[in-house]
Design a protein around this motif. Structure first.
Motif, PDB file in Angstrom:
ATOM      1  N   VAL A 135       0.822  -1.209   0.000  1.00  0.00           N
ATOM      2  CA  VAL A 135       0.000   0.000   0.000  1.00  0.00           C
ATOM      3  C   VAL A 135       0.860   1.266   0.000  1.00  0.00           C
ATOM      4  CG1 VAL A 135      -1.778   1.297   1.240  1.00  0.00           C
ATOM      5  CG2 VAL A 135      -1.861  -1.201   1.205  1.00  0.00           C
ATOM      6  N   VAL A 136       1.763   1.363   0.959  1.00  0.00           N
ATOM      7  CA  VAL A 136       2.468   2.626   1.180  1.00  0.00           C
ATOM      8  C   VAL A 136       3.620   2.834   0.204  1.00  0.00           C
ATOM      9  CG1 VAL A 136       3.784   3.981   2.851  1.00  0.00           C
ATOM     10  CG2 VAL A 136       1.803   2.652   3.614  1.00  0.00           C
ATOM     11  N   LEU A 137       4.547   1.875   0.147  1.00  0.00           N
ATOM     12  CA  LEU A 137       5.772   2.086  -0.641  1.00  0.00           C
ATOM     13  C   LEU A 137       5.516   2.283  -2.139  1.00  0.00           C
ATOM     14  CD1 LEU A 137       8.352  -0.285   1.092  1.00  0.00           C
ATOM     15  CD2 LEU A 137       8.100   2.197   1.292  1.00  0.00           C
ATOM     16  N   PRO A 138       4.580   1.546  -2.770  1.00  0.00           N
ATOM     17  CA  PRO A 138       4.336   1.823  -4.201  1.00  0.00           C
ATOM     18  C   PRO A 138       3.896   3.260  -4.455  1.00  0.00           C
ATOM     19  CG  PRO A 138       3.402  -0.305  -3.587  1.00  0.00           C
ATOM     20  CD  PRO A 138       3.823   0.363  -2.314  1.00  0.00           C
ATOM     21  N   GLN A 139       3.033   3.789  -3.580  1.00  0.00           N
ATOM     22  CA  GLN A 139       2.594   5.181  -3.757  1.00  0.00           C
ATOM     23  C   GLN A 139       3.711   6.163  -3.425  1.00  0.00           C
ATOM     24  OE1 GLN A 139      -1.593   6.075  -2.494  1.00  0.00           O
ATOM     25  NE2 GLN A 139      -1.437   4.079  -1.476  1.00  0.00           N
ATOM     26  N   ALA A 140       4.460   5.839  -2.378  1.00  0.00           N
ATOM     27  CA  ALA A 140       5.572   6.716  -1.993  1.00  0.00           C
ATOM     28  C   ALA A 140       6.619   6.787  -3.094  1.00  0.00           C
ATOM     29  CB  ALA A 140       6.194   6.211  -0.699  1.00  0.00           C
ATOM     30  N   LEU A 141       6.843   5.670  -3.775  1.00  0.00           N
ATOM     31  CA  LEU A 141       7.833   5.653  -4.853  1.00  0.00           C
ATOM     32  C   LEU A 141       7.411   6.556  -5.995  1.00  0.00           C
ATOM     33  CD1 LEU A 141      10.429   4.526  -6.055  1.00  0.00           C
ATOM     34  CD2 LEU A 141       9.115   2.598  -6.944  1.00  0.00           C
ATOM     35  N   ARG A 142       6.132   6.535  -6.339  1.00  0.00           N
ATOM     36  CA  ARG A 142       5.656   7.404  -7.421  1.00  0.00           C
ATOM     37  C   ARG A 142       5.820   8.878  -7.062  1.00  0.00           C
ATOM     38  NH1 ARG A 142       1.577   3.336  -8.263  1.00  0.00           N
ATOM     39  NH2 ARG A 142       0.173   4.372  -6.793  1.00  0.00           N
ATOM     40  N   VAL A 143       5.528   9.207  -5.814  1.00  0.00           N
ATOM     41  CA  VAL A 143       5.663  10.597  -5.374  1.00  0.00           C
ATOM     42  C   VAL A 143       7.137  11.014  -5.338  1.00  0.00           C
ATOM     43  CG1 VAL A 143       5.326  12.163  -3.425  1.00  0.00           C
ATOM     44  CG2 VAL A 143       3.528  10.542  -4.048  1.00  0.00           C
ATOM     45  N   SER A 144       7.987  10.085  -4.927  1.00  0.00           N
ATOM     46  CA  SER A 144       9.401  10.399  -4.717  1.00  0.00           C
ATOM     47  C   SER A 144      10.238  10.307  -5.985  1.00  0.00           C
ATOM     48  CB  SER A 144       9.994   9.438  -3.674  1.00  0.00           C
ATOM     49  OG  SER A 144       9.263   9.461  -2.475  1.00  0.00           O
ATOM     50  N   PHE A 145       9.698   9.732  -7.045  1.00  0.00           N
ATOM     51  CA  PHE A 145      10.518   9.407  -8.211  1.00  0.00           C
ATOM     52  C   PHE A 145      11.231  10.615  -8.824  1.00  0.00           C
ATOM     53  CE2 PHE A 145      11.482   8.298 -12.589  1.00  0.00           C
ATOM     54  CZ  PHE A 145      12.101   7.061 -12.418  1.00  0.00           C
ATOM     55  N   PRO A 146      10.564  11.766  -8.998  1.00  0.00           N
ATOM     56  CA  PRO A 146      11.300  12.919  -9.572  1.00  0.00           C
ATOM     57  C   PRO A 146      12.511  13.313  -8.739  1.00  0.00           C
ATOM     58  CG  PRO A 146       8.937  13.299  -9.648  1.00  0.00           C
ATOM     59  CD  PRO A 146       9.128  12.081  -8.807  1.00  0.00           C
ATOM     60  N   ALA A 147      12.351  13.344  -7.412  1.00  0.00           N
ATOM     61  CA  ALA A 147      13.483  13.713  -6.548  1.00  0.00           C
ATOM     62  C   ALA A 147      14.558  12.638  -6.574  1.00  0.00           C
ATOM     63  CB  ALA A 147      12.989  13.924  -5.115  1.00  0.00           C
ATOM     64  N   LEU A 148      14.158  11.381  -6.657  1.00  0.00           N
ATOM     65  CA  LEU A 148      15.148  10.304  -6.746  1.00  0.00           C
ATOM     66  C   LEU A 148      15.917  10.390  -8.060  1.00  0.00           C
ATOM     67  CD1 LEU A 148      13.062   7.276  -5.372  1.00  0.00           C
ATOM     68  CD2 LEU A 148      14.905   8.500  -4.200  1.00  0.00           C
ATOM     69  N   GLY A 149      15.224  10.775  -9.127  1.00  0.00           N
ATOM     70  CA  GLY A 149      15.900  10.956 -10.409  1.00  0.00           C
ATOM     71  C   GLY A 149      16.931  12.069 -10.353  1.00  0.00           C
ATOM     72  N   ASN A 150      16.586  13.159  -9.708  1.00  0.00           N
ATOM     73  CA  ASN A 150      17.543  14.259  -9.540  1.00  0.00           C
ATOM     74  C   ASN A 150      18.751  13.810  -8.729  1.00  0.00           C
ATOM     75  OD1 ASN A 150      15.979  16.100 -10.984  1.00  0.00           O
ATOM     76  ND2 ASN A 150      14.895  16.806  -9.161  1.00  0.00           N
ATOM     77  N   GLN A 151      18.501  12.965  -7.725  1.00  0.00           N
ATOM     78  CA  GLN A 151      19.601  12.465  -6.912  1.00  0.00           C
ATOM     79  C   GLN A 151      20.535  11.586  -7.740  1.00  0.00           C
ATOM     80  OE1 GLN A 151      20.127  13.315  -3.652  1.00  0.00           O
ATOM     81  NE2 GLN A 151      22.067  12.237  -3.839  1.00  0.00           N
ATOM     82  N   ALA A 152      19.981  10.786  -8.653  1.00  0.00           N
ATOM     83  CA  ALA A 152      20.804   9.947  -9.517  1.00  0.00           C
ATOM     84  C   ALA A 152      21.673  10.798 -10.435  1.00  0.00           C
ATOM     85  CB  ALA A 152      19.912   9.012 -10.337  1.00  0.00           C
ATOM     86  N   ILE A 153      21.109  11.889 -10.950  1.00  0.00           N
ATOM     87  CA  ILE A 153      21.882  12.785 -11.811  1.00  0.00           C
ATOM     88  C   ILE A 153      22.997  13.461 -11.013  1.00  0.00           C
ATOM     89  CG2 ILE A 153      21.754  14.915 -13.168  1.00  0.00           C
ATOM     90  CD1 ILE A 153      18.898  14.063 -13.951  1.00  0.00           C
ATOM     91  N   SER A 154      22.677  13.865  -9.788  1.00  0.00           N
ATOM     92  CA  SER A 154      23.702  14.461  -8.931  1.00  0.00           C
ATOM     93  C   SER A 154      24.803  13.452  -8.620  1.00  0.00           C
ATOM     94  CB  SER A 154      23.069  14.952  -7.619  1.00  0.00           C
ATOM     95  OG  SER A 154      22.161  15.999  -7.859  1.00  0.00           O
ATOM     96  N   MET A 155      24.417  12.197  -8.465  1.00  0.00           N
ATOM     97  CA  MET A 155      25.390  11.139  -8.192  1.00  0.00           C
ATOM     98  C   MET A 155      26.366  10.987  -9.356  1.00  0.00           C
ATOM     99  SD  MET A 155      26.358   8.720  -6.095  1.00  0.00           S
ATOM    100  CE  MET A 155      24.961   8.303  -5.055  1.00  0.00           C
TER     101      MET A 155
END
Length: 218
Positions: A135-155
């Motif tokens: 329930v929680v993590l699938p929705q949280a991942l969708r919300v967090s994905f843009p910020a996670l993508g930015n983190q990957a680019i920064s990495m």
């Protein structure tokens, strides 16, 4: 006078170094995603020791430069009998650093899930791990994905700091050839172009994945 013919002679080595940069980025990001999820779950847990441990991890890692963390991982650990090669030390340092920032991204995504959905899942008899997983993590991942993508680019860009421990990634290789041939502008501008190319390609695929996730949500 600028002479880019020097760069063309060494371009295959720059491409090889770029591949090493990508490997370093991918492995560090994977490690950061795992550590970040663990730290986020610890921060939202009801266990005070786990919360304190997560807070301590975030406080130390986010409060110190990643360059210092790389140097400690490579040069300081051997004093305690732990010898790591430059690649492993870089992956660990960058991954641990990214995990502290990703933890906050995950936490924000988890807290954005309406409590009513969690309560509804509990009323159906779901256990806490099942609620988080289904329930929680699938929705949280969708919300967090843009910020996670930015983190990957920064990495990807932060991977250049591994040059300080002589890992032959793109920045270190460019520095070596630039110093040898006294062609600093030529090699550095080509290195910048290769970083720009890699970040552009990565951004393209991340944006494509984000659009797919948005469509599936509808």
């Amino acid at each position: 006078m600028l002479d880019f013919s020097l760069v063309t002679q060494f371009f295959p080595f720059l491409l090889e170094a770029s591949w090493l940069t990508l490997e370093l980025t991918v492995l560090s990001t994977i490690l950061g995603l795992i550590l970040g999820l663990i730290a986020a779950l610890m921060k939202i847990s009801n266990s005070k020791p786990l919360m304190w441990l997560a807070d301590f991890y975030l406080w130390v890692i986010r409060g110190t430069p990643v360059l210092v963390q790389i140097l400690l991982m490579y040069f300081a650990l051997p004093q305690f009998g732990i010898q790591l090669d430059a690649f492993v030390a870089s992956v660990l340092a960058l991954g641990i650093n990214a995990g502290a920032y990703i933890a906050e991204i995950y936490r924000g995504g988890i807290l954005s899930v309406p409590k009513g959905q969690v309560e509804a899942a509990e009323s159906l008899g779901m256990t806490y791990p099942t609620i988080m997983r289904r329930v929680v993590l699938p929705q949280a991942l969708r919300v967090s994905f843009p910020a996670l993508g930015n983190q990957a680019i920064s990495m990807l860009k932060d991977s250049s700091m591994a040059s300080v421990i002589t890992l032959p990634e793109l920045m270190m290789t460019s520095q070596r050839f630039a110093a040898t041939n006294y062609a600093f502008f030529e090699f550095y501008i080509v290195a910048a172009g290769l970083y720009l190319l890699m970040t552009t390609i990565l951004s393209f695929f991340l944006n494509k994945m984000e659009r797919r996730m948005s469509q599936s949500e509808r």
